[in-house]
Design a protein around this motif. Sequence first.
Motif, PDB file in Angstrom:
ATOM      1  N   GLY A   1      21.288 -54.780  34.837  1.00 22.35           N
ATOM      2  CA  GLY A   1      20.057 -54.818  35.624  1.00 22.35           C
ATOM      3  C   GLY A   1      19.132 -55.949  35.214  1.00 22.35           C
ATOM      4  N   VAL A   2      19.098 -56.243  33.925  1.00 23.50           N
ATOM      5  CA  VAL A   2      18.269 -57.349  33.428  1.00 23.50           C
ATOM      6  C   VAL A   2      18.823 -58.682  33.934  1.00 23.50           C
ATOM      7  CG1 VAL A   2      17.560 -58.598  31.346  1.00 23.50           C
ATOM      8  CG2 VAL A   2      17.449 -56.095  31.412  1.00 23.50           C
ATOM      9  N   VAL A   3      20.130 -58.838  33.885  1.00 17.71           N
ATOM     10  CA  VAL A   3      20.750 -60.072  34.365  1.00 17.71           C
ATOM     11  C   VAL A   3      20.449 -60.267  35.854  1.00 17.71           C
ATOM     12  CG1 VAL A   3      22.945 -61.268  34.745  1.00 17.71           C
ATOM     13  CG2 VAL A   3      22.557 -59.994  32.629  1.00 17.71           C
ATOM     14  N   GLU A   4      20.578 -59.202  36.619  1.00 17.15           N
ATOM     15  CA  GLU A   4      20.307 -59.294  38.058  1.00 17.15           C
ATOM     16  C   GLU A   4      18.849 -59.643  38.331  1.00 17.15           C
ATOM     17  OE1 GLU A   4      21.534 -55.488  39.415  1.00 17.15           O
ATOM     18  OE2 GLU A   4      23.664 -55.859  39.036  1.00 17.15           O
ATOM     19  N   ALA A   5      17.942 -59.133  37.528  1.00 19.64           N
ATOM     20  CA  ALA A   5      16.515 -59.415  37.724  1.00 19.64           C
ATOM     21  C   ALA A   5      16.158 -60.851  37.347  1.00 19.64           C
ATOM     22  CB  ALA A   5      15.679 -58.432  36.910  1.00 19.64           C
ATOM     23  N   LEU A   6      16.847 -61.407  36.363  1.00 23.51           N
ATOM     24  CA  LEU A   6      16.568 -62.778  35.923  1.00 23.51           C
ATOM     25  C   LEU A   6      17.167 -63.826  36.857  1.00 23.51           C
ATOM     26  CD1 LEU A   6      17.263 -62.381  32.094  1.00 23.51           C
ATOM     27  CD2 LEU A   6      15.025 -62.793  33.136  1.00 23.51           C
TER      28      LEU A   6
ATOM     29  N   PRO B   1      17.347 -64.619  40.079  1.00 26.38           N
ATOM     30  CA  PRO B   1      16.664 -65.391  41.131  1.00 26.38           C
ATOM     31  C   PRO B   1      15.815 -66.550  40.615  1.00 26.38           C
ATOM     32  CG  PRO B   1      16.451 -63.025  41.533  1.00 26.38           C
ATOM     33  CD  PRO B   1      16.985 -63.188  40.145  1.00 26.38           C
ATOM     34  N   ASP B   2      15.334 -66.458  39.386  1.00 21.57           N
ATOM     35  CA  ASP B   2      14.395 -67.447  38.871  1.00 21.57           C
ATOM     36  C   ASP B   2      14.971 -68.356  37.784  1.00 21.57           C
ATOM     37  OD1 ASP B   2      12.207 -66.497  40.474  1.00 21.57           O
ATOM     38  OD2 ASP B   2      12.092 -64.783  39.107  1.00 21.57           O
ATOM     39  N   PHE B   3      16.117 -67.972  37.212  1.00 21.61           N
ATOM     40  CA  PHE B   3      16.669 -68.737  36.091  1.00 21.61           C
ATOM     41  C   PHE B   3      18.163 -68.980  36.318  1.00 21.61           C
ATOM     42  CE2 PHE B   3      13.089 -66.280  34.525  1.00 21.61           C
ATOM     43  CZ  PHE B   3      12.321 -67.270  33.918  1.00 21.61           C
ATOM     44  N   GLY B   4      18.582 -70.211  36.071  1.00 26.14           N
ATOM     45  CA  GLY B   4      19.991 -70.550  36.190  1.00 26.14           C
ATOM     46  C   GLY B   4      20.696 -70.376  34.856  1.00 26.14           C
ATOM     47  N   PHE B   5      21.844 -69.712  34.857  1.00 25.83           N
ATOM     48  CA  PHE B   5      22.663 -69.531  33.664  1.00 25.83           C
ATOM     49  C   PHE B   5      24.074 -69.205  34.110  1.00 25.83           C
ATOM     50  CE2 PHE B   5      20.040 -65.706  34.422  1.00 25.83           C
ATOM     51  CZ  PHE B   5      21.013 -64.807  34.822  1.00 25.83           C
ATOM     52  N   GLU B   6      25.004 -69.213  33.177  1.00 30.71           N
ATOM     53  CA  GLU B   6      26.393 -68.931  33.500  1.00 30.71           C
ATOM     54  C   GLU B   6      26.820 -67.572  32.966  1.00 30.71           C
ATOM     55  OE1 GLU B   6      29.064 -72.002  32.290  1.00 30.71           O
ATOM     56  OE2 GLU B   6      28.504 -73.327  33.951  1.00 30.71           O
ATOM     57  N   PHE B   7      27.654 -66.901  33.723  1.00 29.47           N
ATOM     58  CA  PHE B   7      28.300 -65.671  33.273  1.00 29.47           C
ATOM     59  C   PHE B   7      29.314 -66.016  32.199  1.00 29.47           C
ATOM     60  CE2 PHE B   7      32.195 -63.189  33.552  1.00 29.47           C
ATOM     61  CZ  PHE B   7      31.738 -61.899  33.332  1.00 29.47           C
ATOM     62  N   SER B   8      29.345 -65.239  31.133  1.00 32.58           N
ATOM     63  CA  SER B   8      30.309 -65.487  30.066  1.00 32.58           C
ATOM     64  C   SER B   8      31.363 -64.387  29.960  1.00 32.58           C
ATOM     65  CB  SER B   8      29.587 -65.651  28.728  1.00 32.58           C
ATOM     66  OG  SER B   8      30.512 -65.871  27.683  1.00 32.58           O
ATOM     67  N   ALA B   9      30.922 -63.119  29.903  1.00 34.02           N
ATOM     68  CA  ALA B   9      31.885 -62.030  29.716  1.00 34.02           C
ATOM     69  C   ALA B   9      31.220 -60.700  30.057  1.00 34.02           C
ATOM     70  CB  ALA B   9      32.394 -62.003  28.281  1.00 34.02           C
TER      71      ALA B   9
ATOM     72  N   PHE C   1      11.103 -68.023  30.381  1.00 36.48           N
ATOM     73  CA  PHE C   1      12.249 -67.106  30.342  1.00 36.48           C
ATOM     74  C   PHE C   1      11.924 -65.907  29.447  1.00 36.48           C
ATOM     75  CE2 PHE C   1      16.164 -65.416  28.584  1.00 36.48           C
ATOM     76  CZ  PHE C   1      17.016 -65.384  29.683  1.00 36.48           C
ATOM     77  N   LEU C   2      11.369 -66.150  28.289  1.00 31.64           N
ATOM     78  CA  LEU C   2      11.056 -65.060  27.361  1.00 31.64           C
ATOM     79  C   LEU C   2       9.986 -64.140  27.928  1.00 31.64           C
ATOM     80  CD1 LEU C   2      11.131 -67.021  23.985  1.00 31.64           C
ATOM     81  CD2 LEU C   2      12.896 -65.510  24.925  1.00 31.64           C
TER      82      LEU C   2
END
Length: 342
Positions: free
Chosen positions: A294-299, A301-309, A334-335
């Motif tokens: 849920g945290v990843v999904e919330a972040l 829209p506003d922050f670009g990052f890559e899925f790792s595992a 981000f923090l």
Amino acid sequence: MIRFTNDYSEGCHPSILEAMAATNTEGNPGYSTDPHSARARRLIQAAIGRPDADVHILVGGTQTNATAIAAFLRPYEAVIAATSAHICVHETGAIEATGHKCIACPAADGKLTPAAVRAAVAAHPDEHMVKPRMVYISQTTETGTLYTLAEVQALRAVCDELGLLLYLDGARLAAGLAAGGPSLPELARLCDAFYIGGTKNGALFGEALVLLNDALKPDFRYNIKQRGGMLAKGWLLGIQFETLFRDGTGAFYTSLAAHANQMALRLKAGIAALGYPFACDSVTNQQFPIFPDGVVEALAPDFGFEFSAKPDAAHTCIRLVTSWATPEASVDAFLEALRALA
């Protein structure tokens, strides 16, 4: 959107753009035979303390790895690497396409050990199998971990014992230098060949391949040309490394990565303070925090990052990467968003 997707999302350091603009219409001979490329080679030789080194500047990391490994190995020889190594995971079989097998060894922290190298050699005992001939390592690794001087020395010793070449992929070498890993002169003493990454440390593009072993030097430009790596406008590569190594020591080059590392460690500290774990203990500009889905999904829209595992059904490990150009304000944003979700 604030991006922590990779360390080459931005163009290049302003000093490189300025150098390119200043030389834009001066006219240069092609194929890296120009004065800028010659000076870049001399500056790199000075920084590594090896005036006898051959230096070739190619466009990208995959091209550099594939050209070098194909040139260094005979048709039946293979390269030993960690399972997470770039040549095993992110190069679309480029090494295998040259006719050379990648022998992948388990490495929980992304780092090869002498024991793993010995096991790989022992598993290929005769002419019915490929012959291990090269050890490939990355500094920093794909998980952001760092080889120490002692670890590279140990790999050099096992390579000498078993008759293997030691090759270092330096796509993120600057991050390793800034984090206290082996210095450029130490790597030049220990490796048969390595490359100095520009693409991921402030250059528009380019990687400087350094050949130390005399047996690897003859006719290497033929290999570059045959594999499509000889850039007609080679001075564009030379100007970039001439700028990155303008002080003759590599201090400016390393300083760009020092900022990237600092921003990543600021992210790491803030995430850890909120109680979130990490997949590995990286001290460089790649961080791998584990968040609830849920945290990843919330972040996202506003922050670009890559899925790792996916460590489990409810959590996701992502990769956050900082660069020479990452503003402190982006890290703090981000923090702050993460704190709000917590």
